[in-house]
Design a protein around this motif. Structure first.
Motif, PDB file in Angstrom:
ATOM      1  N   ASP A   1      53.165  46.050  42.959  1.00  0.00           N
ATOM      2  CA  ASP A   1      52.637  44.860  42.282  1.00  0.00           C
ATOM      3  C   ASP A   1      51.168  45.001  41.925  1.00  0.00           C
ATOM      4  OD1 ASP A   1      55.081  43.631  42.480  1.00  0.00           O
ATOM      5  OD2 ASP A   1      54.624  42.632  44.375  1.00  0.00           O
ATOM      6  N   LYS A   2      50.539  46.116  42.368  1.00  0.00           N
ATOM      7  CA  LYS A   2      49.117  46.380  42.120  1.00  0.00           C
ATOM      8  C   LYS A   2      48.256  45.225  42.627  1.00  0.00           C
ATOM      9  CE  LYS A   2      49.972  49.390  38.133  1.00  0.00           C
ATOM     10  NZ  LYS A   2      49.813  50.612  38.939  1.00  0.00           N
ATOM     11  N   VAL A   3      48.453  44.893  43.877  1.00  0.00           N
ATOM     12  CA  VAL A   3      47.752  43.781  44.514  1.00  0.00           C
ATOM     13  C   VAL A   3      47.021  44.286  45.757  1.00  0.00           C
ATOM     14  CG1 VAL A   3      48.051  41.612  45.778  1.00  0.00           C
ATOM     15  CG2 VAL A   3      49.315  42.008  43.662  1.00  0.00           C
ATOM     16  N   PHE A   4      45.771  43.843  45.916  1.00  0.00           N
ATOM     17  CA  PHE A   4      44.984  44.147  47.106  1.00  0.00           C
ATOM     18  C   PHE A   4      45.079  42.980  48.086  1.00  0.00           C
ATOM     19  CE2 PHE A   4      43.071  46.831  43.899  1.00  0.00           C
ATOM     20  CZ  PHE A   4      42.761  47.998  44.584  1.00  0.00           C
TER      21      PHE A   4
ATOM     22  N   THR B   1      44.345  36.792  42.785  1.00  0.00           N
ATOM     23  CA  THR B   1      45.366  35.792  42.467  1.00  0.00           C
ATOM     24  C   THR B   1      44.812  34.374  42.486  1.00  0.00           C
ATOM     25  OG1 THR B   1      46.035  35.595  44.789  1.00  0.00           O
ATOM     26  CG2 THR B   1      47.164  37.249  43.447  1.00  0.00           C
ATOM     27  N   GLY B   2      43.515  34.241  42.681  1.00  0.00           N
ATOM     28  CA  GLY B   2      42.915  32.910  42.781  1.00  0.00           C
ATOM     29  C   GLY B   2      42.989  32.331  44.177  1.00  0.00           C
TER      30      GLY B   2
ATOM     31  N   MET C   1      36.730  42.447  38.638  1.00  0.00           N
ATOM     32  CA  MET C   1      36.625  41.363  39.604  1.00  0.00           C
ATOM     33  C   MET C   1      36.190  40.039  38.989  1.00  0.00           C
ATOM     34  SD  MET C   1      34.862  43.296  42.831  1.00  0.00           S
ATOM     35  CE  MET C   1      35.662  44.662  43.664  1.00  0.00           C
ATOM     36  N   LYS C   2      35.770  40.064  37.740  1.00  0.00           N
ATOM     37  CA  LYS C   2      35.317  38.819  37.106  1.00  0.00           C
ATOM     38  C   LYS C   2      36.435  37.784  37.026  1.00  0.00           C
ATOM     39  CE  LYS C   2      33.573  40.632  33.365  1.00  0.00           C
ATOM     40  NZ  LYS C   2      32.895  40.723  32.054  1.00  0.00           N
ATOM     41  N   SER C   3      37.681  38.235  37.042  1.00  0.00           N
ATOM     42  CA  SER C   3      38.812  37.316  36.923  1.00  0.00           C
ATOM     43  C   SER C   3      39.344  36.846  38.280  1.00  0.00           C
ATOM     44  CB  SER C   3      39.953  37.996  36.159  1.00  0.00           C
ATOM     45  OG  SER C   3      40.406  39.146  36.862  1.00  0.00           O
ATOM     46  N   TRP C   4      38.669  37.221  39.363  1.00  0.00           N
ATOM     47  CA  TRP C   4      39.188  36.923  40.694  1.00  0.00           C
ATOM     48  C   TRP C   4      38.879  35.506  41.178  1.00  0.00           C
ATOM     49  CZ3 TRP C   4      38.626  41.682  44.440  1.00  0.00           C
ATOM     50  CH2 TRP C   4      39.426  42.724  43.951  1.00  0.00           C
ATOM     51  N   GLN C   5      38.057  34.757  40.437  1.00  0.00           N
ATOM     52  CA  GLN C   5      37.674  33.392  40.794  1.00  0.00           C
ATOM     53  C   GLN C   5      36.977  33.338  42.157  1.00  0.00           C
ATOM     54  OE1 GLN C   5      40.904  30.551  40.200  1.00  0.00           O
ATOM     55  NE2 GLN C   5      41.923  31.988  38.812  1.00  0.00           N
TER      56      GLN C   5
END
Length: 398
Positions: A153-156, A177-178, A373-377
């Motif tokens: 899923d390419k998730v940390f 994922t917020g 990382m700008k989209s990580w909220q």
């Protein structure tokens, strides 16, 4: 440039260092659209994966700085003491303590000085390829923290087990994922961590103990399930480190000091390296290997073999990478590549650190431009460039 095929442009740009790609994004809107596209960043990651490098971090306590350095992808082919240049990525004006590493990202704890001394305060996730870092939500625990990556899923995910024998739970935070709160999950056994972790193919491993019993915890990043792995060689007396050994979990031990009651003084163990490789997860089947270090290679450069630690194992050649983490400028800094099957050590002098400090090395680092990382909220910040002409960095407009 319009007449150049897009696949050829990808090939040209993929051979450039990240600093040049960052500058090229600022040339024009056309270049920016190409270099920021998902197709190019995936292509760059694929090419970068074929030329991994040795990444260094340095803590400069006196100047309150934390820096990233990168060495050339290839080490010298000659077994003599050749030199290589470590170019600086970025620096942070804060003290950090390393806690985890997975798929090009790093997990640290920010350290602040108070009247009580150094205190851990908050987690920091860094991506040196893009010069980005974020602060994670506050977690009131003094436990070890680990970073895992799910390649499907390419998730940390960040894992923080409760470091006490009386409570069997852990905290988890999913990145990108917020998610802004740590989730509390059940752990099958109350335990205390005993070593740093390593993430291999979606499984996060770390050494732990329950009272006097030592074992390895396996955390499946995707399913968030725990499993305990046993090994008769796991004990408190060995200098053990978990490593990625050719895609499998490896446990490595190396020489140490021990108290010899017969002479009433400290003695040194044999200059021997032992590696245990987990061949089967379910059966918990281990293979064992033993190698003798050529100690004269360390004596030649006045580096006691007892002062080195294992940074990791290269995936391409299976070389064990060793180094002394304490760098005292202007003395030489060496990295040792031990090839156990051939019983050969390649000693490489690394130049470019510029000042003394505590150094850590990470084997097979791959530059990844896909993780933004700008989209990580989360609280997002950028590294300070050390040198805009020489540092491997991206410019401000990303």
């Amino acid at each position: 440039m319009n007449s150049i095929p897009l696949d050829l442009l990808y090939e040209i740009f993929s051979r450039m260092p990240t600093k040049s790609i960052g500058r090229s994004r600022c040339v024009s809107e056309q270049w920016r659209s190409i270099l920021c596209s998902a197709d190019f960043t995936e292509y760059f990651l694929t090419k970068s994966s074929t030329r991994p490098s040795l990444l260094f971090t340095m803590n400069r306590f006196r100047s309150n700085e934390f820096l990233f350095f990168s060495s050339p992808p290839q080490i010298p082919s000659k077994p003599s003491s050749s030199s290589s240049l470590a170019a600086a990525y970025f620096k942070l004006n804060m003290q950090l303590e390393f806690y985890g590493h997975a798929a090009g990202l790093f997990c640290f704890r920010r350290m602040e000085f108070t009247r009580k001394g150094w205190e851990n305060t908050v987690h920091v996730i860094c991506n040196p390829s893009l010069g980005q870092y974020v602060f994670l939500p506050t977690l009131k625990t003094s436990s070890q923290t680990f970073l895992g990556f799910d390649p499907i899923d390419k998730v940390f995910k960040v894992l923080s087990p409760n470091d006490t024998f009386s409570s069997s739970f852990a905290y988890i935070l999913t990145l990108g994922t917020g998610e802004k709160r740590w989730r509390r999950v059940h752990f099958p056994l109350a335990h205390s961590h005993s070593s740093g972790g390593v993430c291999i193919n979606g499984s996060l491993y770390y050494l732990a103990r329950e009272n006097t019993t030592y074992f390895i915890v396996c955390f499946d990043v995707r399913s968030e399930k725990f499993k305990l792995i046993q090994g008769s060689f796991l004990d408190s007396d060995a200098r053990l480190r978990l490593i990625n050994y050719k895609g499998k979990l490896g446990v490595i031990s190396w020489p140490k000091k021990f108290w010899d009651s017969r002479v009433g003084a400290y003695s040194r163990s044999k200059e021997e390296v032992r590696i245990w490789v987990l061949e089967d997860d379910e059966k918990q089947d281990w293979s064992e290997y033993a190698y003798t270090l050529p100690g004269d290679k360390f004596c030649d450069v006045e580096c006691d073999v007892l002062k080195v630690y294992v940074a990791g194992v290269t995936s391409a050649t299976g070389a064990i990478v060793l180094m002394n983490p304490n760098y005292d400028h202007p003395n030489p800094f060496y990295v040792f590549y031990f090839h156990p099957e051939r019983n050969v050590i390649k000693r490489v002098e690394v130049q470019g650190f510029g000042s003394h400090g505590t150094v850590h090395a990470f084997v097979d680092h791959v530059d990844d431009l896909t993780i933004d990382m700008k989209s990580w909220q989360l609280d997002f910040l950028k590294f300070e460039s050390i040198n805009k002409f020489n540092a491997l960095c991206l410019l401000e407009d990303i």
